[in-house]
Design an enzyme around this catalytic site. Sequence first.
Site, PDB file in Angstrom:
ATOM      1  N   ASP A  97       3.205  -5.469  11.784  1.00 29.67           N
ATOM      2  CA  ASP A  97       2.389  -4.420  11.067  1.00 29.67           C
ATOM      3  C   ASP A  97       3.054  -3.048  11.304  1.00 29.67           C
ATOM      4  O   ASP A  97       2.227  -2.207  11.548  1.00 29.67           O
ATOM      5  CB  ASP A  97       0.960  -4.569  11.473  1.00 29.67           C
ATOM      6  N   PRO A 118      -4.662   5.123  11.440  1.00 28.58           N
ATOM      7  CA  PRO A 118      -4.381   4.091  11.979  1.00 28.58           C
ATOM      8  C   PRO A 118      -3.087   3.582  11.851  1.00 28.58           C
ATOM      9  O   PRO A 118      -2.451   3.492  10.566  1.00 28.58           O
ATOM     10  CB  PRO A 118      -5.548   3.278  11.608  1.00 28.58           C
ATOM     11  N   GLY A 119      -2.443   3.015  12.860  1.00 27.61           N
ATOM     12  CA  GLY A 119      -1.187   2.256  12.521  1.00 27.61           C
ATOM     13  C   GLY A 119      -0.066   2.810  13.775  1.00 27.61           C
ATOM     14  O   GLY A 119      -0.036   3.720  14.175  1.00 27.61           O
ATOM     15  N   HIS A 157       3.683   6.725  10.737  1.00 29.32           N
ATOM     16  CA  HIS A 157       2.785   8.097  10.180  1.00 29.32           C
ATOM     17  C   HIS A 157       3.436   9.228  10.685  1.00 29.32           C
ATOM     18  O   HIS A 157       4.008   9.410  11.729  1.00 29.32           O
ATOM     19  CB  HIS A 157       1.505   7.829  10.925  1.00 29.32           C
ATOM     20  N   ASN A 176      -5.607  -0.397  12.909  1.00 26.83           N
ATOM     21  CA  ASN A 176      -6.706  -1.482  12.562  1.00 26.83           C
ATOM     22  C   ASN A 176      -5.718  -2.685  12.221  1.00 26.83           C
ATOM     23  O   ASN A 176      -4.757  -2.993  11.824  1.00 26.83           O
ATOM     24  CB  ASN A 176      -6.695  -1.000  10.869  1.00 26.83           C
ATOM     25  N   ASN A 220       0.740  -1.297  -0.219  1.00 21.51           N
ATOM     26  CA  ASN A 220      -0.028  -0.036   0.092  1.00 21.51           C
ATOM     27  C   ASN A 220       0.855   1.201   0.072  1.00 21.51           C
ATOM     28  O   ASN A 220       0.530   1.961   0.850  1.00 21.51           O
ATOM     29  CB  ASN A 220      -1.033  -0.054   1.279  1.00 21.51           C
TER      30      ASN A 220
HETATM   31  C1  NCD Z   1      -1.677   0.037   8.149  1.00 24.97           C
HETATM   32  C2  NCD Z   1      -1.053   1.303   7.285  1.00 24.97           C
HETATM   33  O1  NCD Z   1      -0.854   2.338   8.144  1.00 24.97           O
HETATM   34  O2  NCD Z   1      -0.517   0.943   6.279  1.00 24.97           O
HETATM   35  N1  NCD Z   1      -2.513   0.781   9.115  1.00 24.97           N
HETATM   36  C3  NCD Z   1      -2.718  -0.198  10.383  1.00 24.97           C
HETATM   37  O3  NCD Z   1      -3.530   0.334  11.373  1.00 24.97           O
HETATM   38  N2  NCD Z   1      -2.585  -1.161  10.558  1.00 24.97           N
HETATM   39  C4  NCD Z   1      -2.556  -0.779   7.360  1.00 24.97           C
HETATM   40  C5  NCD Z   1      -3.196  -1.837   7.607  1.00 24.97           C
HETATM   41  O4  NCD Z   1      -2.264  -2.876   8.218  1.00 24.97           O
HETATM   42  O5  NCD Z   1      -4.184  -2.384   7.730  1.00 24.97           O
HETATM   43 ZN    ZN Z   2      -3.984  -4.530   7.628  1.00 27.06          ZN
HETATM   44 ZN    ZN Z   3      -0.557  -3.486   7.568  1.00 21.01          ZN
END
Ligand code: NCD
Ligand code: ZN
Ligand code: ZN
Length: 430
Positions: A304, A322-323, A308, A277, A91
């Site tokens: 994950d 999110p992340g 950000h 997420n 992504n």
């Molecule tokens: C992820 C991202 O920031 O690319 N964000 C997240 O909250 N985990 C995307 C993802 O893993 O779904």
């Molecule tokens: Zn994801």
């Molecule tokens: Zn992810």
Amino acid sequence: MTTVLIKGARPYGEGDPVDVLVEDGVITDIGSLDASEDAEVIDAGGQVLLPGFVDLHTHLREPGREDTETIATGSAAAALGGYTAVFAMANTDPVADNAVIVDHVWRRGQEAGLVDVHPVGAVTVGLKGEKLAELGTMAKSEARVKVFSDDGLCVADPLLMRRALEYSTALGVVIAQHAEEPRLTVGAQAHEGEQAARLGYTGWPASAEESIVARDCLLARHANARLHVCHVSTSGTADILKWAKERGTKVSAEVTPHHLLLTDERLATYDPVNKVNPPLRTESDAEKLRAALAEGVIDCVATDHAPHAVQDKDREWNSARPGMLGLQTALSIVVETMVRTGLLDWRGVARVMSERPAEIGNLTDHGRPIEVGEPANLTLVDPDTEWIVRGAEFASIAANTPYEGMRLPGVVTATLLRGRITAREGKIIP
Ligand code: NCD
Ligand code: ZN
Ligand code: ZN
């Protein structure tokens, strides 16, 4: 010829300390050894020696958001975290949905030279969920893409998912699903439960994850394909995985460190560093995830790692991205939640952080046993020393760690990639 001698390490934390000799990227001797003159010596002092960690789920943000992470800075964070291979999610901007982008990511990883960066290819063109990307071209490209995922988004259309699974079998690759039924998470901000209700956040129900995992297990079985489930977050998903595995479905799954440790109690802080997420769930979910990982119902830990920028993260909850970061804290969170609790021994840590992810990601040279003749992808861990998390000190450009200021156990003291020391005592060795 480069020679490294690791003096006095305990492979898998077992038995008396031994010396491990590494020559030209391969383990050539294990025992009581003397250093030759040209050998670089690592004095391990009885620390735990593990196969280098493999992360099936990393976001490196290059191309597109190099202000938050690049392949080079993410590789450094990975090496410092004890990783020797990471899978970089698709992504990015542009999306890694074609051979040009995945080959670019692969080459940038090789240039950085700190971990093997395996690009994940997108399942659908532009992550739009409408049309399959050219999986075959990416699988056969220079990057040899082994894992495909629309992560960040779910492949929600069951017919498209079915086709992706069918192609994946023919190509010998695996489809990794971000399980989130989008119709059930419109506007969702946090785990649908007491905490979200109290604070007035739109809920992200457990069933949005579980319904997709159940569906995809059925589709994978029907296609006789391999499915990998990203970031499992609910107790119900663990039950579904157990059921699917018992009936012979080829499904594997990962859990993140943050879902092992943190819960939606964190919502009370109002701090969007805790927004992720799938969302942080309840303590009973976290407890079930720890047990499922110990049992092998969940195969492995994946970070994950999601960097950000401050302006995207440090804002009111509903509009924050999110992340959270994960590469430099993963081992410590696993020690805290799984080792100190007696749920996993160091063999178990090697299994969930290195061996299983390497198998799932089709890597033949990582996650190997610590034996003569094997590639020297290794991580040395000081299991007892504690450290205090400071996001600003991470190699990552972003600093969005939910563990800021926490005291955590377990320090990665050295990482070796094919016999080359990439990180030592918290510093990158260029
Ligand atoms: C992820 C991202 O920031 O690319 N964000 C997240 O909250 N985990 C995307 C993802 O893993 O779904
Ligand atoms: Zn994801
Ligand atoms: Zn992810």
